[in-house]
Design an enzyme around this catalytic site. Structure first.
Site, PDB file in Angstrom:
ATOM      1  N   ASP A   8       0.881  -1.162   0.000  1.00  0.00           N
ATOM      2  CA  ASP A   8       0.000   0.000   0.000  1.00  0.00           C
ATOM      3  C   ASP A   8       0.927   1.223   0.000  1.00  0.00           C
ATOM      4  O   ASP A   8       2.100   1.112   0.373  1.00  0.00           O
ATOM      5  CB  ASP A   8      -0.867  -0.047   1.269  1.00  0.00           C
ATOM      6  CG  ASP A   8      -1.529   1.270   1.562  1.00  0.00           C
ATOM      7  OD1 ASP A   8      -2.200   1.797   0.666  1.00  0.00           O
ATOM      8  OD2 ASP A   8      -1.364   1.779   2.701  1.00  0.00           O
ATOM      9  N   ASP A  10      -0.110   5.032   0.889  1.00  0.00           N
ATOM     10  CA  ASP A  10      -0.365   6.077   1.893  1.00  0.00           C
ATOM     11  C   ASP A  10      -0.387   5.520   3.322  1.00  0.00           C
ATOM     12  O   ASP A  10      -1.133   4.580   3.614  1.00  0.00           O
ATOM     13  CB  ASP A  10      -1.690   6.775   1.592  1.00  0.00           C
ATOM     14  CG  ASP A  10      -1.670   7.409   0.201  1.00  0.00           C
ATOM     15  OD1 ASP A  10      -0.686   8.080  -0.133  1.00  0.00           O
ATOM     16  OD2 ASP A  10      -2.642   7.201  -0.555  1.00  0.00           O
ATOM     17  N   ASP A 182      -1.151  -0.703   6.013  1.00  0.00           N
ATOM     18  CA  ASP A 182      -1.451  -0.219   7.363  1.00  0.00           C
ATOM     19  C   ASP A 182      -2.902  -0.459   7.758  1.00  0.00           C
ATOM     20  O   ASP A 182      -3.232  -0.362   8.936  1.00  0.00           O
ATOM     21  CB  ASP A 182      -1.146   1.288   7.475  1.00  0.00           C
ATOM     22  CG  ASP A 182      -2.092   2.122   6.627  1.00  0.00           C
ATOM     23  OD1 ASP A 182      -2.096   1.930   5.388  1.00  0.00           O
ATOM     24  OD2 ASP A 182      -2.847   2.937   7.193  1.00  0.00           O
TER      25      ASP A 182
HETATM   26 MG   LIG Z   1      -2.769   3.153   3.714  1.00  0.00          MG
END
Ligand SMILES: [Mg+2]
Length: 218
Positions: A8, A10, A182
């Site tokens: 991922d 961001d 995250d």
């Molecule tokens: Mg993320």
């Protein structure tokens, strides 16, 4: 055996929330200086503009498009969008990008993965143009083998279509691929439902991130 790692972007490879806050502060400063509005009025309108765009667009890349946030913000503040929205959009991203650097584990990890012939993918919810700009700013664009954005898929994580598309681009089977992210729902549940292995990142422990990700490969 793991032959590819998909990340991922961001809040996984860099602190996105902090960067976005810099963008928001730049807009706040511009609007309160030029349009005789208070900080509270600005913040109320900015939150509302985001809500309106997200309600209208649902789980799509365009629901994160700051151009639409700025246009809607102008409309809410009775500012002519054609005169100001683009300027505000550029201001937002210039401020956000100025702060944008990778977490310390990223470069050494990418270097190690490439040394082991492990492919690197990026799977991200947002529009392609801005995600390419971020990868360039972060200095990792040339180290990535393939990128998939929710703009090209037409839906967002955890939709399996997103994971299937990056596997196709990397020419990998789910079991050969580790997803690192995250967000427990978008990144981890999403990847596991496609048969990939999911690893939730904890950015506070840089050394452990590298060690733990490499433990899936070695
Ligand atoms: Mg993320």
């Amino acid at each position: 055996m793991i032959r590819a790692v998909v990340f991922d972007l961001d809040n996984t490879l860099y602190p996105a929330t902090e960067c976005y806050e810099q963008g928001r502060l730049a807009l706040e400063s511009f609007c309160t200086t030029h349009f005789q509005i208070t900080r509270d009025q600005f913040n109320e309108s900015f939150v509302k503009a985001k809500q309106i765009v997200k309600q209208q667009l649902g789980n799509t890349a365009a629901s994160h498009n700051r151009m639409l946030y700025c246009q809607t913000l102008c409309e809410l503040l009775s500012i002519h969008p054609l005169s100001y929205a683009l300027k505000m959009y550029d201001m937002y991203w210039e401020s956000a990008m100025r702060k944008m650097v990778c977490y310390p584990f990223v470069r050494p990890l990418f270097h190690k993965l490439r040394g082991k012939n492990v492919k690197i993918g990026i799977l991200t919810d947002l529009t392609a143009h801005i995600q390419y700009r971020k990868l360039k700013q972060l200095g990792i664009i040339d180290a990535v083998d393939a990128v998939v954005t929710s703009e090209e898929v037409g839906t967002e994580k955890p939709d399996p279509k997103m994971f299937v598309r990056i596997l196709e681009k990397l020419k990998m089977k789910p079991r050969e691929t580790l997803m690192v992210g995250d967000n427990i729902v978008k990144d981890i549940s999403g990847s596991r439902s496609t048969g990939m292995i999911g690893y939730r990142i904890s950015v506070e422990k840089t050394d452990e991130v590298i060690k733990e990700i490499l433990s899936f490969i070695e």
